[in-house]
Design a protein around this motif. Structure first.
Motif, PDB file in Angstrom:
ATOM      1  N   MET A 133       0.949  -1.170  -0.159  1.00  0.00           N
ATOM      2  CA  MET A 133       0.002   0.133  -0.087  1.00  0.00           C
ATOM      3  C   MET A 133       0.884   1.382   0.034  1.00  0.00           C
ATOM      4  O   MET A 133       1.804   1.236   0.639  1.00  0.00           O
ATOM      5  CB  MET A 133      -0.857   0.006   1.241  1.00  0.00           C
ATOM      6  N   SER A 134       0.588   2.267  -0.937  1.00  0.00           N
ATOM      7  CA  SER A 134       1.253   3.442  -1.031  1.00  0.00           C
ATOM      8  C   SER A 134       0.711   4.630   0.214  1.00  0.00           C
ATOM      9  O   SER A 134      -0.226   4.609   0.273  1.00  0.00           O
ATOM     10  CB  SER A 134       1.269   3.932  -2.308  1.00  0.00           C
ATOM     11  N   GLN A 135       1.418   5.309   0.242  1.00  0.00           N
ATOM     12  CA  GLN A 135       1.178   6.594   1.194  1.00  0.00           C
ATOM     13  C   GLN A 135       1.350   7.829   0.034  1.00  0.00           C
ATOM     14  O   GLN A 135       2.421   7.914  -0.564  1.00  0.00           O
ATOM     15  CB  GLN A 135       2.181   6.829   2.291  1.00  0.00           C
ATOM     16  N   VAL A 136       0.337   8.811   0.223  1.00  0.00           N
ATOM     17  CA  VAL A 136       0.477  10.090  -0.489  1.00  0.00           C
ATOM     18  C   VAL A 136       0.188  11.216   0.348  1.00  0.00           C
ATOM     19  O   VAL A 136      -0.482  11.165   1.214  1.00  0.00           O
ATOM     20  CB  VAL A 136      -0.810   9.890  -1.339  1.00  0.00           C
ATOM     21  N   THR A 137       1.165  12.154   0.300  1.00  0.00           N
ATOM     22  CA  THR A 137       0.860  13.512   0.860  1.00  0.00           C
ATOM     23  C   THR A 137      -0.092  14.511  -0.215  1.00  0.00           C
ATOM     24  O   THR A 137       0.385  14.739  -1.366  1.00  0.00           O
ATOM     25  CB  THR A 137       1.905  14.002   1.100  1.00  0.00           C
ATOM     26  N   ILE A 138      -1.078  14.816   0.386  1.00  0.00           N
ATOM     27  CA  ILE A 138      -1.874  16.033  -0.560  1.00  0.00           C
ATOM     28  C   ILE A 138      -1.940  17.259   0.215  1.00  0.00           C
ATOM     29  O   ILE A 138      -1.955  17.209   1.615  1.00  0.00           O
ATOM     30  CB  ILE A 138      -3.225  15.441  -0.862  1.00  0.00           C
ATOM     31  N   TYR A 139      -2.398  18.437  -0.369  1.00  0.00           N
ATOM     32  CA  TYR A 139      -2.416  19.585   0.395  1.00  0.00           C
ATOM     33  C   TYR A 139      -3.733  19.936   0.180  1.00  0.00           C
ATOM     34  O   TYR A 139      -4.272  20.176  -1.140  1.00  0.00           O
ATOM     35  CB  TYR A 139      -1.203  20.627  -0.061  1.00  0.00           C
ATOM     36  N   MET A 140      -4.676  20.354   0.902  1.00  0.00           N
ATOM     37  CA  MET A 140      -5.872  21.092   0.876  1.00  0.00           C
ATOM     38  C   MET A 140      -6.073  22.181   1.723  1.00  0.00           C
ATOM     39  O   MET A 140      -5.597  22.237   2.886  1.00  0.00           O
ATOM     40  CB  MET A 140      -6.894  19.858   1.409  1.00  0.00           C
ATOM     41  N   ASP A 141      -6.911  22.979   1.145  1.00  0.00           N
ATOM     42  CA  ASP A 141      -7.264  24.219   2.166  1.00  0.00           C
ATOM     43  C   ASP A 141      -8.146  23.886   3.348  1.00  0.00           C
ATOM     44  O   ASP A 141      -8.647  22.715   3.145  1.00  0.00           O
ATOM     45  CB  ASP A 141      -7.949  25.288   1.399  1.00  0.00           C
ATOM     46  N   ASP A 142      -8.264  24.576   4.131  1.00  0.00           N
ATOM     47  CA  ASP A 142      -9.157  24.050   5.488  1.00  0.00           C
ATOM     48  C   ASP A 142     -10.293  23.538   5.137  1.00  0.00           C
ATOM     49  O   ASP A 142     -11.011  22.896   5.842  1.00  0.00           O
ATOM     50  CB  ASP A 142      -9.186  25.345   6.654  1.00  0.00           C
ATOM     51  N   ASP A 143     -11.202  24.362   4.163  1.00  0.00           N
ATOM     52  CA  ASP A 143     -12.571  24.261   4.006  1.00  0.00           C
ATOM     53  C   ASP A 143     -12.665  22.696   3.339  1.00  0.00           C
ATOM     54  O   ASP A 143     -13.464  21.915   3.691  1.00  0.00           O
ATOM     55  CB  ASP A 143     -12.969  25.283   2.902  1.00  0.00           C
ATOM     56  N   ALA A 144     -11.828  22.470   2.466  1.00  0.00           N
ATOM     57  CA  ALA A 144     -11.844  21.166   1.630  1.00  0.00           C
ATOM     58  C   ALA A 144     -11.337  20.098   2.762  1.00  0.00           C
ATOM     59  O   ALA A 144     -12.157  19.104   2.720  1.00  0.00           O
ATOM     60  CB  ALA A 144     -10.845  21.078   0.574  1.00  0.00           C
ATOM     61  N   MET A 145     -10.349  20.221   3.602  1.00  0.00           N
ATOM     62  CA  MET A 145     -10.134  19.340   4.721  1.00  0.00           C
ATOM     63  C   MET A 145     -11.202  19.133   5.522  1.00  0.00           C
ATOM     64  O   MET A 145     -11.795  17.952   5.821  1.00  0.00           O
ATOM     65  CB  MET A 145      -8.979  19.769   5.421  1.00  0.00           C
ATOM     66  N   ARG A 205     -14.699  19.481   4.863  1.00  0.00           N
ATOM     67  CA  ARG A 205     -15.734  18.734   4.185  1.00  0.00           C
ATOM     68  C   ARG A 205     -15.338  17.309   3.988  1.00  0.00           C
ATOM     69  O   ARG A 205     -16.228  16.478   4.142  1.00  0.00           O
ATOM     70  CB  ARG A 205     -15.669  19.398   2.881  1.00  0.00           C
ATOM     71  N   ALA A 206     -13.852  17.018   3.742  1.00  0.00           N
ATOM     72  CA  ALA A 206     -13.583  15.675   3.513  1.00  0.00           C
ATOM     73  C   ALA A 206     -13.789  14.871   5.004  1.00  0.00           C
ATOM     74  O   ALA A 206     -14.269  13.801   4.939  1.00  0.00           O
ATOM     75  CB  ALA A 206     -12.018  15.657   3.091  1.00  0.00           C
ATOM     76  N   LYS A 207     -13.441  15.387   5.876  1.00  0.00           N
ATOM     77  CA  LYS A 207     -13.516  14.873   7.414  1.00  0.00           C
ATOM     78  C   LYS A 207     -14.836  14.535   7.731  1.00  0.00           C
ATOM     79  O   LYS A 207     -15.346  13.461   8.250  1.00  0.00           O
ATOM     80  CB  LYS A 207     -12.758  15.808   8.348  1.00  0.00           C
ATOM     81  N   ALA A 208     -15.904  15.361   7.274  1.00  0.00           N
ATOM     82  CA  ALA A 208     -17.241  15.511   7.621  1.00  0.00           C
ATOM     83  C   ALA A 208     -17.902  14.425   6.831  1.00  0.00           C
ATOM     84  O   ALA A 208     -18.565  13.604   7.521  1.00  0.00           O
ATOM     85  CB  ALA A 208     -17.828  16.639   7.361  1.00  0.00           C
ATOM     86  N   ALA A 209     -17.487  14.404   5.410  1.00  0.00           N
ATOM     87  CA  ALA A 209     -18.262  13.219   4.707  1.00  0.00           C
ATOM     88  C   ALA A 209     -17.678  11.900   5.292  1.00  0.00           C
ATOM     89  O   ALA A 209     -18.310  11.056   4.949  1.00  0.00           O
ATOM     90  CB  ALA A 209     -17.713  13.742   3.228  1.00  0.00           C
ATOM     91  N   ALA A 210     -16.217  12.044   5.242  1.00  0.00           N
ATOM     92  CA  ALA A 210     -15.859  10.532   5.907  1.00  0.00           C
ATOM     93  C   ALA A 210     -16.302  10.258   7.229  1.00  0.00           C
ATOM     94  O   ALA A 210     -16.802   8.857   7.390  1.00  0.00           O
ATOM     95  CB  ALA A 210     -14.304  10.669   6.137  1.00  0.00           C
ATOM     96  N   LEU A 213     -10.692   8.842   6.873  1.00  0.00           N
ATOM     97  CA  LEU A 213     -10.439   9.721   5.708  1.00  0.00           C
ATOM     98  C   LEU A 213      -9.806   8.977   4.795  1.00  0.00           C
ATOM     99  O   LEU A 213      -9.917   9.352   3.642  1.00  0.00           O
ATOM    100  CB  LEU A 213      -9.663  11.000   6.315  1.00  0.00           C
ATOM    101  N   SER A 214      -8.603   8.243   5.014  1.00  0.00           N
ATOM    102  CA  SER A 214      -8.089   7.473   3.876  1.00  0.00           C
ATOM    103  C   SER A 214      -8.922   6.837   3.245  1.00  0.00           C
ATOM    104  O   SER A 214      -8.733   6.511   1.955  1.00  0.00           O
ATOM    105  CB  SER A 214      -6.962   6.587   4.592  1.00  0.00           C
ATOM    106  N   ALA A 215      -9.835   5.608   3.762  1.00  0.00           N
ATOM    107  CA  ALA A 215     -10.808   4.909   3.295  1.00  0.00           C
ATOM    108  C   ALA A 215     -11.756   5.548   2.381  1.00  0.00           C
ATOM    109  O   ALA A 215     -12.206   5.200   1.222  1.00  0.00           O
ATOM    110  CB  ALA A 215     -11.499   4.155   4.141  1.00  0.00           C
ATOM    111  N   TRP A 216     -12.051   6.932   2.732  1.00  0.00           N
ATOM    112  CA  TRP A 216     -13.202   7.800   2.134  1.00  0.00           C
ATOM    113  C   TRP A 216     -12.503   8.145   0.958  1.00  0.00           C
ATOM    114  O   TRP A 216     -13.152   8.178  -0.021  1.00  0.00           O
ATOM    115  CB  TRP A 216     -13.693   8.722   2.908  1.00  0.00           C
ATOM    116  N   ILE A 217     -11.285   8.801   0.841  1.00  0.00           N
ATOM    117  CA  ILE A 217     -10.670   9.273  -0.274  1.00  0.00           C
ATOM    118  C   ILE A 217     -10.197   8.069  -1.212  1.00  0.00           C
ATOM    119  O   ILE A 217     -10.597   8.348  -2.460  1.00  0.00           O
ATOM    120  CB  ILE A 217      -9.332   9.922   0.157  1.00  0.00           C
TER     121      ILE A 217
END
Length: 84
Positions: A1-13, A15-20, A27-31
């Motif tokens: 399994m690979s690891q990825v570093t991504i950069y998001m603004d606070d709003d996107a992060m 939203r992603a956390k809330a959706a997950a 968060l990883s499984a949701w992405i």
């Protein structure tokens, strides 16, 4: 399994956390799920899997489409090219 570093603004992060959390996923499984839904698998040539099978399955939809000869039957021939 690979690891990825991504950069998001606070709003996107946020939203992603809330959706997950709403999906009861990490968060990883949701992405991972999001990527798999949005980016279809492809074959060695870059075509989506099943692309040609879906075309073959729908070939009856264009059986009455005119051939290239029929489409060009009324065209005026090209003028001769100029020589330089």
């Amino acid at each position: 399994m690979s690891q990825v570093t991504i950069y998001m603004d606070d709003d996107a992060m946020g939203r992603a956390k809330a959706a997950a959390a709403a999906a009861r996923l990490s968060l990883s499984a949701w992405i991972t799920k999001l990527v798999k839904e949005q980016a279809s698998e492809t074959d060695a040539n870059g075509y989506p899997l099943g692309f040609f099978e879906s075309i073959a399955a729908n070939s009856h939809l264009w059986q009455d489409f005119p051939s290239s000869e029929e489409l060009r039957a009324n065209e005026v021939p090209d003028l001769p090219r100029e020589s330089w």
